[in-house]
Design a protein around this motif. Structure first.
Motif, PDB file in Angstrom:
ATOM      1  N   VAL A   1       2.279  12.073  -7.611  1.00 21.95           N
ATOM      2  CA  VAL A   1       1.207  11.115  -7.176  1.00 21.95           C
ATOM      3  C   VAL A   1       2.035   9.734  -6.654  1.00 21.95           C
ATOM      4  CG1 VAL A   1       1.001  10.107  -9.499  1.00 21.95           C
ATOM      5  CG2 VAL A   1      -0.795   9.682  -7.699  1.00 21.95           C
ATOM      6  N   PHE A   2       1.573   9.074  -5.603  1.00 22.74           N
ATOM      7  CA  PHE A   2       2.574   8.063  -4.895  1.00 22.74           C
ATOM      8  C   PHE A   2       1.415   7.074  -4.336  1.00 22.74           C
ATOM      9  CE2 PHE A   2       2.594  11.504  -1.925  1.00 22.74           C
ATOM     10  CZ  PHE A   2       2.524  10.538  -0.659  1.00 22.74           C
ATOM     11  N   GLN A   3       1.732   6.070  -3.971  1.00 24.29           N
ATOM     12  CA  GLN A   3       0.975   4.874  -3.360  1.00 24.29           C
ATOM     13  C   GLN A   3       1.135   4.423  -2.074  1.00 24.29           C
ATOM     14  OE1 GLN A   3       0.759   1.193  -5.855  1.00 24.29           O
ATOM     15  NE2 GLN A   3       0.512   0.063  -4.071  1.00 24.29           N
ATOM     16  N   VAL A   4       0.328   4.414  -1.209  1.00 32.34           N
ATOM     17  CA  VAL A   4       0.646   4.186   0.174  1.00 32.34           C
ATOM     18  C   VAL A   4      -0.029   2.630   0.429  1.00 32.34           C
ATOM     19  CG1 VAL A   4       0.516   4.813   2.693  1.00 32.34           C
ATOM     20  CG2 VAL A   4       1.028   6.377   1.155  1.00 32.34           C
ATOM     21  N   THR A   5       0.584   1.721   1.125  1.00 36.32           N
ATOM     22  CA  THR A   5      -0.020   0.354   1.246  1.00 36.32           C
ATOM     23  C   THR A   5      -0.035   0.255   2.806  1.00 36.32           C
ATOM     24  OG1 THR A   5       0.879  -0.347  -0.640  1.00 36.32           O
ATOM     25  CG2 THR A   5       0.121  -1.996   0.926  1.00 36.32           C
ATOM     26  N   GLU A   6      -1.306  -0.156   3.152  1.00 36.92           N
ATOM     27  CA  GLU A   6      -1.537  -0.275   4.890  1.00 36.92           C
ATOM     28  C   GLU A   6      -1.538  -1.904   5.061  1.00 36.92           C
ATOM     29  OE1 GLU A   6      -4.515   1.969   6.684  1.00 36.92           O
ATOM     30  OE2 GLU A   6      -3.850   3.765   5.498  1.00 36.92           O
ATOM     31  N   ILE A   7      -1.177  -2.297   6.141  1.00 36.51           N
ATOM     32  CA  ILE A   7      -1.202  -3.798   6.358  1.00 36.51           C
ATOM     33  C   ILE A   7      -2.385  -3.865   7.658  1.00 36.51           C
ATOM     34  CG2 ILE A   7       0.079  -5.920   7.289  1.00 36.51           C
ATOM     35  CD1 ILE A   7       2.629  -4.404   6.450  1.00 36.51           C
ATOM     36  N   SER A   8      -3.295  -4.878   7.511  1.00 32.78           N
ATOM     37  CA  SER A   8      -4.246  -5.210   8.601  1.00 32.78           C
ATOM     38  C   SER A   8      -3.973  -6.593   9.049  1.00 32.78           C
ATOM     39  CB  SER A   8      -5.713  -4.787   8.055  1.00 32.78           C
ATOM     40  OG  SER A   8      -6.533  -5.474   9.008  1.00 32.78           O
ATOM     41  N   VAL A   9      -3.536  -6.661  10.347  1.00 35.34           N
ATOM     42  CA  VAL A   9      -3.252  -7.782  10.763  1.00 35.34           C
ATOM     43  C   VAL A   9      -4.660  -8.565  11.130  1.00 35.34           C
ATOM     44  CG1 VAL A   9      -2.348  -9.215  12.578  1.00 35.34           C
ATOM     45  CG2 VAL A   9      -1.198  -7.508  11.609  1.00 35.34           C
ATOM     46  N   GLU A  10      -5.491  -7.670  11.622  1.00 35.98           N
ATOM     47  CA  GLU A  10      -6.935  -8.316  12.189  1.00 35.98           C
ATOM     48  C   GLU A  10      -7.639  -8.640  10.733  1.00 35.98           C
ATOM     49  OE1 GLU A  10      -5.631  -5.433  12.845  1.00 35.98           O
ATOM     50  OE2 GLU A  10      -5.076  -5.896  14.810  1.00 35.98           O
ATOM     51  N   LYS A  11      -7.722  -7.896   9.661  1.00 41.01           N
ATOM     52  CA  LYS A  11      -8.620  -8.623   8.464  1.00 41.01           C
ATOM     53  C   LYS A  11      -7.480  -9.314   7.677  1.00 41.01           C
ATOM     54  CE  LYS A  11     -11.326  -4.260   8.078  1.00 41.01           C
ATOM     55  NZ  LYS A  11     -11.645  -3.035   7.594  1.00 41.01           N
ATOM     56  N   ASP A  12      -6.299  -9.605   7.981  1.00 37.89           N
ATOM     57  CA  ASP A  12      -5.486 -10.438   7.162  1.00 37.89           C
ATOM     58  C   ASP A  12      -5.463  -9.975   5.870  1.00 37.89           C
ATOM     59  OD1 ASP A  12      -3.430 -12.294   7.315  1.00 37.89           O
ATOM     60  OD2 ASP A  12      -4.993 -13.964   6.916  1.00 37.89           O
ATOM     61  N   ASP A  13      -5.157  -8.677   5.586  1.00 37.98           N
ATOM     62  CA  ASP A  13      -5.094  -8.215   4.276  1.00 37.98           C
ATOM     63  C   ASP A  13      -4.476  -6.918   4.156  1.00 37.98           C
ATOM     64  OD1 ASP A  13      -5.946  -8.171   1.387  1.00 37.98           O
ATOM     65  OD2 ASP A  13      -7.947  -7.494   1.699  1.00 37.98           O
ATOM     66  N   TYR A  14      -4.103  -6.363   2.955  1.00 38.43           N
ATOM     67  CA  TYR A  14      -3.496  -5.219   2.551  1.00 38.43           C
ATOM     68  C   TYR A  14      -4.380  -4.425   1.777  1.00 38.43           C
ATOM     69  CZ  TYR A  14       0.977  -7.977   3.064  1.00 38.43           C
ATOM     70  OH  TYR A  14       1.759  -9.080   3.690  1.00 38.43           O
ATOM     71  N   SER A  15      -4.285  -3.099   1.978  1.00 44.28           N
ATOM     72  CA  SER A  15      -5.257  -2.204   1.335  1.00 44.28           C
ATOM     73  C   SER A  15      -4.223  -0.983   0.736  1.00 44.28           C
ATOM     74  CB  SER A  15      -6.320  -1.369   2.041  1.00 44.28           C
ATOM     75  OG  SER A  15      -5.708  -0.962   3.243  1.00 44.28           O
ATOM     76  N   SER A  16      -4.669  -0.394  -0.362  1.00 43.86           N
ATOM     77  CA  SER A  16      -3.564   0.671  -0.989  1.00 43.86           C
ATOM     78  C   SER A  16      -4.438   1.887  -1.791  1.00 43.86           C
ATOM     79  CB  SER A  16      -2.933   0.114  -1.682  1.00 43.86           C
ATOM     80  OG  SER A  16      -3.192  -0.442  -3.060  1.00 43.86           O
ATOM     81  N   ARG A  17      -4.069   2.936  -1.549  1.00 41.10           N
ATOM     82  CA  ARG A  17      -4.686   4.041  -1.968  1.00 41.10           C
ATOM     83  C   ARG A  17      -3.610   5.158  -2.471  1.00 41.10           C
ATOM     84  NH1 ARG A  17      -7.549   7.129   2.915  1.00 41.10           N
ATOM     85  NH2 ARG A  17      -8.428   8.333   1.201  1.00 41.10           N
ATOM     86  N   LEU A  18      -4.117   6.089  -3.395  1.00 39.50           N
ATOM     87  CA  LEU A  18      -3.145   7.102  -3.902  1.00 39.50           C
ATOM     88  C   LEU A  18      -3.170   8.314  -2.978  1.00 39.50           C
ATOM     89  CD1 LEU A  18      -3.586   6.352  -7.899  1.00 39.50           C
ATOM     90  CD2 LEU A  18      -2.138   5.300  -6.147  1.00 39.50           C
ATOM     91  N   TYR A  19      -1.914   9.126  -2.954  1.00 39.76           N
ATOM     92  CA  TYR A  19      -1.934  10.118  -2.535  1.00 39.76           C
ATOM     93  C   TYR A  19      -1.337  11.157  -3.478  1.00 39.76           C
ATOM     94  CZ  TYR A  19      -2.961   8.520   2.422  1.00 39.76           C
ATOM     95  OH  TYR A  19      -3.820   8.167   3.429  1.00 39.76           O
ATOM     96  N   LEU A  20      -1.677  12.504  -3.340  1.00 37.45           N
ATOM     97  CA  LEU A  20      -1.027  13.441  -4.123  1.00 37.45           C
ATOM     98  C   LEU A  20      -0.458  14.552  -3.418  1.00 37.45           C
ATOM     99  CD1 LEU A  20      -1.407  14.254  -7.400  1.00 37.45           C
ATOM    100  CD2 LEU A  20      -3.324  15.868  -6.354  1.00 37.45           C
ATOM    101  N   TYR A  21       0.824  15.020  -3.946  1.00 34.84           N
ATOM    102  CA  TYR A  21       1.458  16.135  -3.399  1.00 34.84           C
ATOM    103  C   TYR A  21       1.052  17.321  -4.530  1.00 34.84           C
ATOM    104  CZ  TYR A  21       5.240  19.467  -2.171  1.00 34.84           C
ATOM    105  OH  TYR A  21       6.030  20.346  -1.492  1.00 34.84           O
TER     106      TYR A  21
END
Length: 631
Positions: free
Chosen positions: A27-47
């Motif tokens: 299980v691991f974390q992936v963070t996305e960067i939104s310049v438009e929303k000026d924010d970060y979001s993150s969710r978990l992925y599973l292998y």
């Protein structure tokens, strides 16, 4: 014309990190960067051993941990939009809704299941004394603030045990200890904590919870940053014994609390047991010690690369994951899983099984659409005979026979390093038509303690190394225009930029970021000043006044002729705002060419974790200043 990376392409990066493993599952974390929303979001992925798939749907999910039986995953989130508290959730591995267990006012720093899986230990800050209801800060201790956190006076991090079924929680550790990490072994809770962060700010010890009392197991003179309890009552410690102050390398030790014997396991590798490479697009790092089949696995910085090593209790060391790259996080189940990046490849997830390596993810495959400059290594023989690693990156669309302006980049620390890790900033500059020069001068990590130790000698051999790197680059690469070279750096690199413009006029433009200009003010205002400055400069401003001033770039402000842009942030508590303000005021008063850019609400990590729009604006300012004066 080939397409290079632009400032706003920051929003395309996916930051992969925080791995945990259970047998063949990851299980691991992936963070996305939104310049438009000026924010970060993150969710978990599973292998699941066959494929990678999204696992949670939250916007702020992270820090996953498997339960001991692998049936649950605990993680942190902030799903309640009305609440500012950090939330602890559990979710079944086979799917289903995530269940909220508990909330914590000041965040969650670490979490780990008990050995039976019935509880979760959570490290979280609390107020240890009642504070007035007004907005006055009545401060009685050091440190009073900390970069990236804010006010820390009157707070300590403690351990709560949360029932994994009901969510009931109770505090386990006393309020006088500032806890940083926990592990369970043989039914006991072990943890790392500081007891006196004011008088011993670089000391952290190993404790065991004995009934309701915390028993200290280490002697109160080392900085212990990770540990593994062994079945015979001894421990493997990742610790810094501080014989040479901050430049001392962190090593792995075998420690017997009964006899007090401390034996260095990694004595044959004079390298720091962590990743100290610079990157401005890295994911959350989790590279904890792992003990498996008699070996302790860890990450170490070896010159310009960070690899996975292992050492046994006899001190035998092996390199497990090698290559010109930066290993960011790792975990071990049935195989080794790790995230890694290099100078032209952002972070992805890999597995190493039976000696064969396989890439599992392609979150940053979009990068292949761009033309990127591959760093070219060259070695510089310094004036005293030492070898200095250095690199240049050619402009995107490079044309032989054409002369190009160049920018010298200087890393922070000073005990960090440049190397085979992705730097978006460098690629932005090469896309704008600049040559980028970077190196690891004296003071850098990854080359042994002698190389890193510049205490009391800032602006001496390190400065000479940088100038000799530029000299060698001009000698080897005739496409660099020696009359159009700029310089920039942040933190220690900002100090060195300030120092350079006060000691030479060879650079035609400079950008100093989150810098130090005055060691006296730095000592008394920043979160680490009261112990970092005495370690690095020597003594304090009262018994070493001359050296504090001699090593301050502010002293040499009358010498500055280079057009300088100063970038600073209002909540940078590592190098507080007055460091930029007083240098700007001095230069303006003296009639120099200088401008000041202040980023509101940002801290020392603006370039790595600031608001996306601010990060883009910072890159635009740096590139724009260089274009203004070098083109």
């Amino acid at each position: 014309m080939p397409k290079g990376l632009a400032e706003k392409d920051l929003g395309k990066f996916r930051l992969v990190g925080n791995i945990d493993a259970f047998r063949r599952k990851l299980v691991f974390q992936v963070t996305e960067i939104s310049v438009e929303k000026d924010d970060y979001s993150s969710r978990l992925y599973l292998y699941d051993g066959r494929r990678v798939k999204p696992f949670t749907s939250g916007k702020k999910d992270g820090n996953p941990r498997f339960s001991p039986d692998g049936r649950l995953i605990a993680f942190t989130s902030k799903r309640d939009k009305e609440s500012k508290e950090a939330e602890l959730y559990v979710i079944p591995i086979n799917g289903g809704e995530a269940r909220l267990l508990a909330k914590f006012k000041y965040g969650i720093q670490d979490l780990r299941f008990t050995e039976d899986g019935k509880g979760i230990a959570v490290v979280t800050p609390i107020d240890v004394e009642k504070k007035p209801k007004d907005d006055v800060h009545l401060i009685k201790e050091l440190p009073f603030w900390f970069n990236g956190i804010g006010w820390v006076y009157g707070k300590r991090s403690v351990v709560y045990l949360v029932d994994a079924e009901t969510g009931r929680k109770r505090r386990l550790t006393p309020k006088n200890l500032d806890v940083s990490q926990v592990r369970f072994h043989d039914g006991k809770l072990y943890f790392l904590a500081q007891e006196d962060r004011e008088r011993k700010p670089m000391v952290s010890d190993l404790y065991v919870l004995d009934g309701r009392k915390a028993k200290r197991l280490t002697p109160g003179k080392w900085s212990v940053s990770d540990f593994i309890p062994l079945d015979d009552g001894t421990f493997v410690l990742k610790a810094n014994t501080r014989e040479r102050g901050i430049p001392t390398n962190t090593h792995l030790y075998h420690y017997d609390p009964e006899s007090g014997e401390l034996r260095k396991l990694t004595k044959d590798l004079d390298r720091s047991a962590y990743n100290s490479l610079n990157s401005d697009v890295r994911g959350s790092q989790r590279a904890e010690l792992v003990f498996k089949d008699g070996w302790v696995y860890y990450v170490a910085t070896d010159g310009p690369r960070a690899n996975i090593f292992r050492v046994n209790l006899d001190g035998k060391i092996e390199r497990v994951v090698s290559g010109d790259r930066s290993v960011e996080s790792f975990a071990i189940g049935d195989y080794i899983a790790f995230t890694a990046q290099d100078a032209v490849t952002p972070t992805e997830l890999y597995v190493l099984r039976d000696g064969r390596e396989r890439k599992l993810t392609d979150f940053n495959g979009w990068i292949r659409e761009y033309s990127l400059s591959q760093p070219e290594h060259f070695n510089v023989k310094a004036g005293d005979g030492a070898g200095i690693d250095a690199w240049i990156m050619r402009p995107v669309g490079f044309e032989p026979g054409k002369k190009y302006p160049a920018v010298l980049e200087i890393h922070g620390g000073p005990k960090t390093a440049y190397g085979y890790a992705f730097m978006h900033e460098f690629h932005v500059l090469t896309a704008r038509g600049f040559v980028v020069i970077f190196s690891n001068p004296r003071g850098s990590d990854g080359y042994g303690e002698d190389f890193a130790d510049i205490r009391g000698h800032y602006g001496e051999r390190d400065y000479q190394d940088l100038m000799e790197v530029v000299d060698e680059a001009l000698k080897r690469f005739d496409f660099i225009d020696g009359e159009r070279i700029g310089v920039t750096g942040g933190s220690y690199g900002g100090f060195m930029t300030n120092w350079i413009v006060g000691h030479t006029n060879r650079f035609k433009a400079a950008v100093t970021q989150r810098s130090i200009s005055n060691w006296v003010s730095f000592f008394g205002t920043t979160d680490i000043g009261y112990f970092f400055a005495p370690d690095q400069i020597g003594g304090d401003p009262w018994n070493n006044t001359d050296n504090y001033w001699e090593k301050s770039p502010l002293k040499y402000a009358p010498n500055v002729e280079t057009p300088l842009l100063i970038i600073h942030s209002t909540e940078d508590y590592r190098c507080w705002l007055p460091e930029g303000l007083q240098f700007y005021t001095a230069l303006k008063y003296l009639g120099k060419t200088v401008e000041l850019a202040i980023f509101p609400g940002e801290n020392h990590d603006l370039s790595r974790g600031g608001k996306p729009k601010h990060r883009v604006r910072r890159l635009e300012l740096i590139a724009g200043w260089m274009e203004r004066w070098l083109k």
